[in-house]
Scaffold this motif. Structure first.
Motif, short mmCIF file in Angstrom:
data_model
loop_
_atom_site.label_atom_id
_atom_site.label_comp_id
_atom_site.label_asym_id
_atom_site.label_seq_id
_atom_site.Cartn_x
_atom_site.Cartn_y
_atom_site.Cartn_z
N ALA A 228 0.78 -1.08 0.15
CA ALA A 228 -0.09 0.15 0.11
C ALA A 228 1.02 1.24 0.00
O ALA A 228 1.86 1.17 0.82
CB ALA A 228 -0.76 0.00 1.23
N ALA A 449 -10.25 -0.42 1.88
CA ALA A 449 -10.21 -1.26 0.49
C ALA A 449 -10.14 -2.54 1.02
O ALA A 449 -9.31 -3.24 1.91
CB ALA A 449 -8.99 -0.92 -0.49
N TRP A 458 -5.57 -4.84 -3.57
CA TRP A 458 -6.43 -4.16 -2.91
C TRP A 458 -7.60 -3.78 -3.82
O TRP A 458 -7.23 -2.85 -4.68
CB TRP A 458 -6.05 -3.27 -2.07
CG TRP A 458 -4.82 -3.54 -0.84
CD1 TRP A 458 -3.77 -3.00 -1.11
CD2 TRP A 458 -5.07 -4.24 -0.05
NE1 TRP A 458 -2.86 -3.61 0.03
CE2 TRP A 458 -3.86 -4.49 0.70
CE3 TRP A 458 -6.28 -5.00 0.66
CZ2 TRP A 458 -3.49 -5.22 2.06
CZ3 TRP A 458 -6.16 -5.86 1.66
CH2 TRP A 458 -4.59 -5.91 2.28
N PHE A 461 -8.59 0.48 -4.42
CA PHE A 461 -7.57 0.95 -3.55
C PHE A 461 -7.45 2.68 -3.60
O PHE A 461 -7.54 3.04 -4.86
CB PHE A 461 -6.26 0.68 -3.56
CG PHE A 461 -5.20 0.95 -2.45
CD1 PHE A 461 -5.20 0.64 -1.10
CD2 PHE A 461 -4.46 2.14 -2.82
CE1 PHE A 461 -4.31 1.13 -0.38
CE2 PHE A 461 -3.60 2.87 -2.04
CZ PHE A 461 -3.28 2.33 -0.78
N PRO A 462 -7.61 3.65 -2.70
CA PRO A 462 -7.55 3.28 -1.38
C PRO A 462 -8.84 2.89 -0.65
O PRO A 462 -8.91 2.67 0.49
CB PRO A 462 -7.11 4.54 -0.65
CG PRO A 462 -7.31 5.68 -1.46
CD PRO A 462 -7.43 4.76 -2.98
N SER A 614 -6.35 3.14 5.41
CA SER A 614 -5.62 4.25 5.13
C SER A 614 -5.64 5.10 6.30
O SER A 614 -6.76 5.41 6.70
CB SER A 614 -5.76 4.95 3.96
OG SER A 614 -5.42 4.06 2.65
#
Length: 647
Positions: A228, A449, A458, A461-462, A614
């Motif tokens: 990430a 996500a 993911w 994403f996010p 996040s």
């Protein structure tokens, strides 16, 4: 987790969205009264905004029953606001010259003559007096009597899919009462229906976190999961405990000894003493001493189903355990309200003030500002001002839905955190590293996500916004003097060129992904009630943490009450080492953690859900250098508690 006083508790990642300015001339807040006719004084805010001509369904039947409260303005409404300001301002010669509860009532409370005059007027209109306190006269009667007393017609109005009673025009009182009446609540019936003598339900269904976990921030990296923001990310922690939070916020050797902290919520957990005691022993906190934890509870509870009473048990447990974890020697009094509605919560706050049960009051509940009305604002702020003159400070969580747009479709702040007379507590994501070393904080705001089916990426994403610290600019409360020259002009003037109140004032840990470990008796799938532990967050964690830090600061100051803290908090803004200046990218890059959760909230039988969360993504709000509308002036640094020491 933060409880909403007017709605049933609902969970968002076990974090958030579960579910005011009397004579405040010194703070630039308008009074509740305005001219109506020469013979009567209008009570602003008593006609709800939803009671429009378009929604009018006709007159309410004369025989319909109304229960209302007529709040008393006291003998010196403007004087109360002025003294509350002076006694709280470090630059004032009256700073810290607090009054006892008895002296505050004698100086600012309603006179016997005022109470007698109000009672006589209400009785003459045909209303029955059902209760009298130092704050209000409670009445009951039919619509015809209410209309006679308050000079308005009662009509039925459509509000959403339901119909409620409300004044067709602003209520008023005879000018001959000479300002004895502050306001009246209860004339509208949304949502004031109640039941009586309900019994409290058993604890809510059990919730547990799945692992793997980090024991401190970054201790366990999710090496098998996708990157990430260009890097491997850590697993969410199992839940911080007192030792880690005390280190993060500069507790030093202080423990809150001889300091009294009160906590207000609705209802009362039947297992709080057992849960708090067991949690402390299991997690390295000092054991509770005999008589250290008290409860002040109502005789009866109401609206238990409507308010989701069992959901409030977890709120109380979080608040009590968080205060003790950070300030293990502080005396804690839990003051439970009979329901999650304003009248009952006001009674709990008033109980703290009238009996001076504590110097510091933590409150993890609220509602959106759009649901605030000037009548209730006046009633709340009168209590806050009476507390301020006695050296009592109120701390309110700022909310768990960021700017509220995702939740209500309208950008707004929460209340009572918007009051100019309380300390609004915002939220952060907290990284405490190895050896209990403070690393950094971001503003609390989460985007989520989920892991793709093939486990290699993911999805989107996010991901979508889920929750975050409440904040922003009030649309109704003018800017208080202590925020001037600290709050950026662009924030203060967002809704009004003259400047309005901006929330929050200070912040602490709130993100449930970097949250606090709590222990509570819950109902397991087999029907048994057992103690278990889980990680939780929300600004309802931040509020008791800050209340506990204030207890440490009060001890550092030799036990002298801090009182209404905002003037002193803003006076220390910019001083070296007092606050952590929280920003959304403290390491220079975006941050995230990995979470694996039980789908059924209890065990792996229902499968596991893997996600990336996040940090520092709080709707339209941003934590930036300097004051901001996510974390206020920041979180307490090592120098904060020490700054209250007497030299």
């Amino acid at each position: 987790m933060r409880s909403n006083r007017a709605t049933v508790r609902a969970g968002v990642s076990m974090a958030a969205a579960l579910p005011m300015i009397a004579g405040a001339l010194a703070l630039g807040i308008p009074a509740a009264h305005a001219a109506d006719t020469p013979a009567r004084d209008a009570l602003a805010g008593t006609k709800p905004a939803w009671a429009t001509a378009k929604a009018d369904k006709g007159a309410t039947a004369d025989s319909a029953r109304v229960n209302a409260r007529v709040y008393l303005a006291g003998r010196d409404r403007a004087g109360l606001a002025a003294y509350a300001k002076a006694v709280s301002d470090p630059g004032s010669p009256l700073y810290g010259k607090y009054l006892s509860a008895k002296k505050a009532q004698a100086r600012f409370g309603a006179t016997k003559a005022q109470v007698s005059a109000v009672k006589s007027w209400l009785k003459s209109a045909g209303l029955q007096i059902t209760g009298v306190t130092s704050h209000y006269v409670a009445v009951s009667g039919d619509v015809a009597a209410v209309e006679k007393a308050f000079g308005t017609q009662m009509h039925n109005f459509a509000k959403g899919a339901k119909t409620y009673r409300a004044p067709a025009k602003t209520a008023s009182v005879p000018a001959g009462l000479q300002g004895a009446v502050l306001t009246v609540t209860g004339l509208d019936s949304a949502p004031h229906k109640s039941t009586h003598d309900d019994q409290l339900p058993p604890p809510d269904a059990v919730f547990k976190n799945s692992g793997p976990f980090s024991s401190y921030y970054g201790s366990k990296i999710a090496t098998t999961l996708p990157d990430a923001y260009g890097q491997k990310i850590p697993y969410a922690i199992k839940g911080y405990t007192g030792k880690q939070l005390r280190a993060a916020y500069g507790a030093g050797t202080y423990t809150g000894k001889h300091v009294r902290v009160a906590i207000t919520d609705a209802y009362a957990s039947p297992t709080i003493a057992f849960d708090a005691g067991k949690y402390a022993v299991k997690n390295g906190d000092a054991a509770w001493t005999t008589g250290q934890l008290h409860q002040a509870l109502p005789k009866n509870y109401t609206k238990t189903e409507e308010c989701g009473a069992a959901g409030w048990y977890g709120e109380e447990t979080l608040d009590v355990e968080a205060v003790h974890a950070v300030a293990p020697s502080a005396d804690v009094t839990y003051v439970g309200a009979a329901s999650c509605y304003d009248d009952d919560l006001l009674d709990s706050l008033s109980k703290v003030v009238d009996q001076h049960l504590a110097d510091i009051v933590s409150n993890s509940w609220g509602d959106v500002e759009a649901n605030q009305t000037p009548d209730l604002a006046a009633a709340y702020d009168q209590v806050f001002q009476l507390g301020a003159v006695q050296g009592i400070g109120f701390y309110f969580s700022s909310g768990d839905n960021g700017d509220e747009v995702a939740h209500t479709k309208t950008k707004q702040v929460d209340t009572p955190a918007n009051s100019a007379w309380v300390t609004a507590v915002g939220g952060t994501s907290l990284a405490v590293g190895k050896g209990d070393k403070y690393q950094w904080e971001t503003g609390w705001g989460t985007e989520k996500a989920t892991l793709s089916a093939d486990g290699k990426s993911w999805t989107n994403f996010p991901g979508a916004y889920t929750s975050g610290a409440g904040g922003g600019t009030s649309k109704t409360v003018p800017q208080p003097y202590y925020q001037k020259n600290v709050v950026p002009k662009a924030l203060a003037t967002a809704n009004n060129a003259a400047g309005n109140r901006v929330v929050p004032d200070i912040a602490a840990i709130a993100d449930p992904n970097t949250g606090f470990l709590v222990g509570q008796t819950q109902t397991f799938p087999d029907g048994t009630e057992q103690y278990s532990e889980y990680r939780i967050g929300g600004t309802s964690l931040a509020a008791p943490v800050i209340a506990a830090v204030q207890a440490l600061a009060q001890e550092a100051g030799g036990g002298k009450a801090i009182g209404f803290a905002n003037p002193s908090i803003y006076a220390q803004y910019g001083k070296k080492g007092v606050f952590h200046d929280v920003t959304d990218k403290p390491t220079g890059t975006d941050l995230a953690v990995a979470r694996i959760d039980f789908v059924n909230g209890f065990d792996a039988a229902g499968g596991l859900a893997t996600s990336v969360r996040s940090l520092g993504k709080d709707s339209s709000l941003s934590a930036v250098k300097g004051y901001d509308d996510v974390t206020g002036v920041g979180s307490p640094a090592d120098g904060y508690v020490q700054s209250y020491r007497r030299h």
